[in-house]
Design a protein around this motif. Sequence first.
Motif, short mmCIF file in Angstrom:
data_model
loop_
_atom_site.label_atom_id
_atom_site.label_comp_id
_atom_site.label_asym_id
_atom_site.label_seq_id
_atom_site.Cartn_x
_atom_site.Cartn_y
_atom_site.Cartn_z
N ASN A 1 -17.19 -1.65 1.15
CA ASN A 1 -16.85 -0.89 -0.55
C ASN A 1 -15.91 0.03 -0.59
OD1 ASN A 1 -17.46 -3.58 -1.79
ND2 ASN A 1 -19.47 -2.61 -2.37
N HIS A 2 -16.88 0.77 0.62
CA HIS A 2 -16.30 2.09 0.87
C HIS A 2 -14.92 2.31 1.52
CE1 HIS A 2 -20.13 3.94 -1.25
NE2 HIS A 2 -20.48 3.34 -0.22
N LEU A 3 -14.91 1.72 2.10
CA LEU A 3 -12.90 1.40 1.88
C LEU A 3 -12.33 1.48 1.29
CD1 LEU A 3 -11.27 1.86 4.66
CD2 LEU A 3 -11.17 -0.49 5.17
N ARG A 4 -11.02 2.40 1.07
CA ARG A 4 -10.81 2.21 -0.78
C ARG A 4 -9.45 2.49 0.03
NH1 ARG A 4 -14.02 2.44 -4.96
NH2 ARG A 4 -12.31 2.17 -5.51
N ARG A 5 -8.85 2.94 1.24
CA ARG A 5 -7.20 2.25 1.49
C ARG A 5 -7.14 1.73 2.90
NH1 ARG A 5 -3.93 6.10 -2.24
NH2 ARG A 5 -3.95 3.92 -3.17
N ILE A 6 -6.63 1.13 3.24
CA ILE A 6 -6.24 0.88 5.13
C ILE A 6 -4.02 1.44 4.49
CG2 ILE A 6 -5.32 -0.17 6.57
CD1 ILE A 6 -7.39 -1.71 6.04
N VAL A 7 -3.83 3.17 5.77
CA VAL A 7 -2.16 3.27 5.67
C VAL A 7 -1.73 2.65 6.92
CG1 VAL A 7 -0.90 5.20 5.62
CG2 VAL A 7 -2.78 5.62 4.17
N ALA B 1 -19.46 7.87 1.53
CA ALA B 1 -17.97 8.58 1.06
C ALA B 1 -16.93 7.24 1.33
CB ALA B 1 -17.56 9.39 3.23
N GLN B 2 -15.94 8.16 0.41
CA GLN B 2 -14.90 6.73 0.33
C GLN B 2 -13.86 7.16 2.09
OE1 GLN B 2 -12.67 6.46 -3.54
NE2 GLN B 2 -13.37 9.15 -3.70
N ILE B 3 -13.57 6.05 2.08
CA ILE B 3 -12.73 6.01 3.72
C ILE B 3 -12.12 6.13 3.45
CG2 ILE B 3 -13.16 4.86 6.12
CD1 ILE B 3 -16.22 4.61 5.24
N VAL B 4 -10.30 6.05 3.78
CA VAL B 4 -9.39 5.82 3.79
C VAL B 4 -8.92 5.72 5.78
CG1 VAL B 4 -6.28 6.58 3.66
CG2 VAL B 4 -8.41 7.25 2.55
N LEU B 5 -8.86 4.64 6.10
CA LEU B 5 -7.95 4.61 7.60
C LEU B 5 -6.64 4.69 7.67
CD1 LEU B 5 -9.04 3.78 10.34
CD2 LEU B 5 -9.05 1.17 9.60
N GLU B 6 -5.91 5.25 9.00
CA GLU B 6 -4.64 5.06 8.64
C GLU B 6 -4.35 4.19 10.39
OE1 GLU B 6 -0.82 8.42 9.80
OE2 GLU B 6 -2.46 8.43 8.02
N LEU B 7 -3.32 3.42 10.07
CA LEU B 7 -3.13 2.37 11.52
C LEU B 7 -1.78 2.87 11.76
CD1 LEU B 7 -5.51 -0.86 10.50
CD2 LEU B 7 -6.01 0.92 11.66
N HIS B 8 -1.94 2.85 13.88
CA HIS B 8 -0.59 3.24 14.17
C HIS B 8 -0.53 1.83 14.91
CE1 HIS B 8 0.19 7.72 13.42
NE2 HIS B 8 -0.70 7.23 12.04
N SER B 9 -1.82 1.03 14.75
CA SER B 9 -1.03 -0.07 16.09
C SER B 9 -3.06 -0.85 15.52
CB SER B 9 -1.39 0.00 17.62
OG SER B 9 -2.49 0.65 17.95
N LEU B 10 -2.50 -1.83 15.88
CA LEU B 10 -4.04 -3.12 15.67
C LEU B 10 -4.89 -2.90 17.00
CD1 LEU B 10 -2.58 -6.22 14.24
CD2 LEU B 10 -3.51 -4.36 13.43
N PRO B 11 -6.11 -3.06 16.57
CA PRO B 11 -7.45 -2.65 17.79
C PRO B 11 -6.85 -4.14 18.99
CG PRO B 11 -8.14 -2.17 16.05
CD PRO B 11 -6.61 -2.58 15.37
N ASP C 1 -15.40 14.36 -0.39
CA ASP C 1 -15.10 13.25 -0.84
C ASP C 1 -14.86 12.21 0.05
OD1 ASP C 1 -15.93 15.11 -3.75
OD2 ASP C 1 -13.91 16.53 -2.65
N LEU C 2 -13.86 12.63 0.86
CA LEU C 2 -13.08 11.29 1.82
C LEU C 2 -13.66 11.65 2.91
CD1 LEU C 2 -10.90 9.65 1.09
CD2 LEU C 2 -9.52 11.18 1.71
N LEU C 3 -13.48 10.56 4.24
CA LEU C 3 -13.46 10.58 5.18
C LEU C 3 -12.29 9.87 5.30
CD1 LEU C 3 -15.95 9.71 7.90
CD2 LEU C 3 -13.06 8.33 7.98
N PHE C 4 -10.90 10.74 5.82
CA PHE C 4 -9.57 10.30 6.30
C PHE C 4 -10.04 10.23 7.82
CE2 PHE C 4 -5.49 10.41 7.65
CZ PHE C 4 -4.47 9.67 6.77
N THR C 5 -9.32 9.18 8.42
CA THR C 5 -9.64 9.20 9.80
C THR C 5 -8.24 7.89 10.75
OG1 THR C 5 -10.74 8.92 12.25
CG2 THR C 5 -10.95 7.50 10.34
N ARG C 6 -8.14 8.00 11.84
CA ARG C 6 -7.12 6.78 12.61
C ARG C 6 -8.02 5.68 13.25
NH1 ARG C 6 -1.32 10.14 14.78
NH2 ARG C 6 -1.33 8.63 15.81
#
Length: 375
Positions: free
Chosen positions: A138-144, A111-121, A93-98
């Motif tokens: 559209n599949h990117l649902r959230r940036i953390v 898959a819905q995607i949640v991307l967690e960022l600790h810095s900018l590329p 249901d969800l791909l959660f990655t950094r």
Amino acid sequence: MSACSRSPDRMTLRIVFPSLCRPASRDANAIQIDRMCESFVQAGHTVVLTAIGARLQRGQGYKTITLPWPSRRLRNRLMLSITRLFLWRTRPDLLFTRSPLLALSGLHYRAQIVLELHSLPAPGTKAQAALRRLLQENHLRRIVTISQALADDLLAEYGPPHHGCDIVVAHDGAVAGPRPGPAESHGGSLKVGYFGHLYPGKGMETIAALAPLLPEIYFEVYGGTGEDIARWRGTCSEQINLTLHGHIPHAEVAAKMAACDVLIAPYAAQVSHVGGGDIGRWMSPLKLFEYMAAERPVVTSDLPVLREVVSDGETALLCPPGDTAAYATALRRLAADTELRVRIGSAGRDLLETEYTWEKRARRVLEGIVELSDQ
């Protein structure tokens, strides 16, 4: 139709968490990923972590699939292939990655995607190009993001994401175990603890300068690579009130913190980390939250990103970065005032329990995602 299962009081997500981190490493990144996976499971979701290197030697409540540690040149390509294969086989249901690069894998499998960022590329990298593309998918649902400063810089550099994607600020957290109670007596001397790496900007430079100024205070330093420890032991060899203990297992950290009277994190304005580069503007240091969990007063640097979490004189004492005199004044103040130590330590612990446990962070980063998955 969603693959989520519904119960009367909650829904369950099947989450795949691809990572380029080594689960068994000493780095804060590995600890943070482990805690988030555990918290997702405690919230009722199923989690599979795909990672590089040896797996953790304990049961985590989530499944871990690890691959041998290849050369740095090959690891991104290898993990990208494995992630695509696993998404194809499991249809989570969800791909959660950094990792923006690994996040792109989810586009092929809806898959819905949640991307967690600790810095900018870094500019001109494949990760930067991947992030720019993701922001329009559209599949990117959230940036953390781990700080408001990082969220602000993300918007300034990349612009807002597409209409269906939001940005959630979620600082790091800590385990709120049993309250440790008052620190033991140390014969009238204050015991100040530092926990973490000794990379430039983390604060060892300030601690080394403080030790000769405050001979009545004992400084206990835990962590660091073998090379860094040897260098600082040579530099501070004449300071009998400063001890470098080296690395200890993370399971022992909470007890060692509780054995201190004060916990210190004297960051410089620029802070190095394991991957290189400066994280001082965006960081959400794990040790800050673990310090608050220990219910000990925190003395740290007056950086805007840290003020997002703590308040001077209430949940911490803040000093200008690199100002040894200001740090000495703060430590003398705490040494002379037991009531102040108790008040700030208790306020920090209360704040942690209210806002910054891993369980609360997991709920924050998935809030609304579960409902979307069930539609």
